[in-house]
Design a protein around this motif. Structure first.
Motif, PDB file in Angstrom:
ATOM      1  N   LEU A  27       3.429   4.267   7.643  1.00 27.90           N
ATOM      2  CA  LEU A  27       3.857   3.528   6.585  1.00 27.90           C
ATOM      3  C   LEU A  27       3.059   2.245   7.109  1.00 27.90           C
ATOM      4  O   LEU A  27       2.599   1.376   6.350  1.00 27.90           O
ATOM      5  N   ALA A  28       4.400   1.766   7.803  1.00 28.39           N
ATOM      6  CA  ALA A  28       4.249   0.293   7.943  1.00 28.39           C
ATOM      7  C   ALA A  28       2.491  -0.090   8.226  1.00 28.39           C
ATOM      8  O   ALA A  28       1.972  -1.615   7.964  1.00 28.39           O
ATOM      9  N   ILE A  29       2.062   0.832   9.052  1.00 30.54           N
ATOM     10  CA  ILE A  29       0.835  -0.119   9.491  1.00 30.54           C
ATOM     11  C   ILE A  29      -0.333   0.672   8.539  1.00 30.54           C
ATOM     12  O   ILE A  29      -1.071  -0.231   7.983  1.00 30.54           O
ATOM     13  N   ASN A  30      -0.289   1.901   7.887  1.00 30.64           N
ATOM     14  CA  ASN A  30      -0.933   1.869   7.007  1.00 30.64           C
ATOM     15  C   ASN A  30      -0.811   1.809   5.254  1.00 30.64           C
ATOM     16  O   ASN A  30      -1.965   1.269   4.889  1.00 30.64           O
ATOM     17  N   LYS A  31       0.127   1.420   5.233  1.00 31.78           N
ATOM     18  CA  LYS A  31       0.871   1.050   3.823  1.00 31.78           C
ATOM     19  C   LYS A  31       1.057  -0.610   3.793  1.00 31.78           C
ATOM     20  O   LYS A  31      -0.005  -1.891   2.944  1.00 31.78           O
ATOM     21  N   TYR A  32       1.265  -1.257   4.367  1.00 30.92           N
ATOM     22  CA  TYR A  32       1.755  -2.356   4.807  1.00 30.92           C
ATOM     23  C   TYR A  32       1.133  -3.298   5.503  1.00 30.92           C
ATOM     24  O   TYR A  32       2.007  -4.943   5.960  1.00 30.92           O
ATOM     25  N   GLY A  33       0.393  -3.198   6.112  1.00 31.60           N
ATOM     26  CA  GLY A  33      -0.139  -4.422   6.962  1.00 31.60           C
ATOM     27  C   GLY A  33      -0.178  -4.164   8.261  1.00 31.60           C
ATOM     28  O   GLY A  33      -0.271  -5.849   8.966  1.00 31.60           O
ATOM     29  N   CYS A  34       0.917  -3.631   9.142  1.00 33.12           N
ATOM     30  CA  CYS A  34       1.564  -4.171  10.403  1.00 33.12           C
ATOM     31  C   CYS A  34       0.417  -4.102  10.789  1.00 33.12           C
ATOM     32  O   CYS A  34      -0.475  -3.059  11.102  1.00 33.12           O
ATOM     33  N   THR A  35       0.097  -4.611  11.987  1.00 39.44           N
ATOM     34  CA  THR A  35      -1.593  -5.036  13.252  1.00 39.44           C
ATOM     35  C   THR A  35      -0.816  -3.804  14.140  1.00 39.44           C
ATOM     36  O   THR A  35      -1.605  -3.480  15.247  1.00 39.44           O
ATOM     37  N   GLU A  36       0.168  -3.890  14.813  1.00 37.50           N
ATOM     38  CA  GLU A  36       1.151  -3.332  16.215  1.00 37.50           C
ATOM     39  C   GLU A  36       2.292  -3.212  15.614  1.00 37.50           C
ATOM     40  O   GLU A  36       3.299  -3.511  15.005  1.00 37.50           O
ATOM     41  N   PHE A  37       2.732  -1.775  16.442  1.00 39.91           N
ATOM     42  CA  PHE A  37       4.361  -1.010  16.167  1.00 39.91           C
ATOM     43  C   PHE A  37       4.340  -0.363  17.788  1.00 39.91           C
ATOM     44  O   PHE A  37       3.723   0.324  17.829  1.00 39.91           O
TER      45      PHE A  37
END
Length: 97
Positions: A27-37
């Motif tokens: 969710l963080a990466i694909n929906k909200y634009g997180c660049t790295e987790f």
């Protein structure tokens, strides 16, 4: 750029936790634009660091309905305690040879 640093003392992790952690990263990466987790667990400690372009993305991710469920389960089941820091990255450098 901003980073969210999540540190926790683990109470108990289970299969639901593993599935939820995977979903939260997606969710963080694909929906909200997180660049790295990135997340690491060692003994009874967990640390996750996620990187974001702006604070609005972080706020939207934090308020996501699935993430709210994960937060509730974290407080009630998975973690004894936790700490979250939202920091602005002032400088970044690396040696990528």
């Amino acid at each position: 750029m901003y980073a969210v640093i999540f540190k926790a003392k683990i109470n108990k992790l289970d299969k639901v936790y593993s599935e939820m952690a995977k979903r939260m990263r997606e969710l963080a990466i694909n929906k909200y634009g997180c660049t790295e987790f990135i997340s690491v667990t060692e003994g009874t400690q967990e640390m996750a660091i996620s990187y974001w372009k702006n604070q609005e993305q972080i706020k939207q991710w934090k308020e996501n309905s699935e993430h709210l469920v994960a937060q509730k389960l974290g407080r009630s089941t998975w973690y004894k305690s936790y700490n979250v820091q939202v920091v602005e990255v002032i400088r970044e450098y690396s040696n990528n040879t």
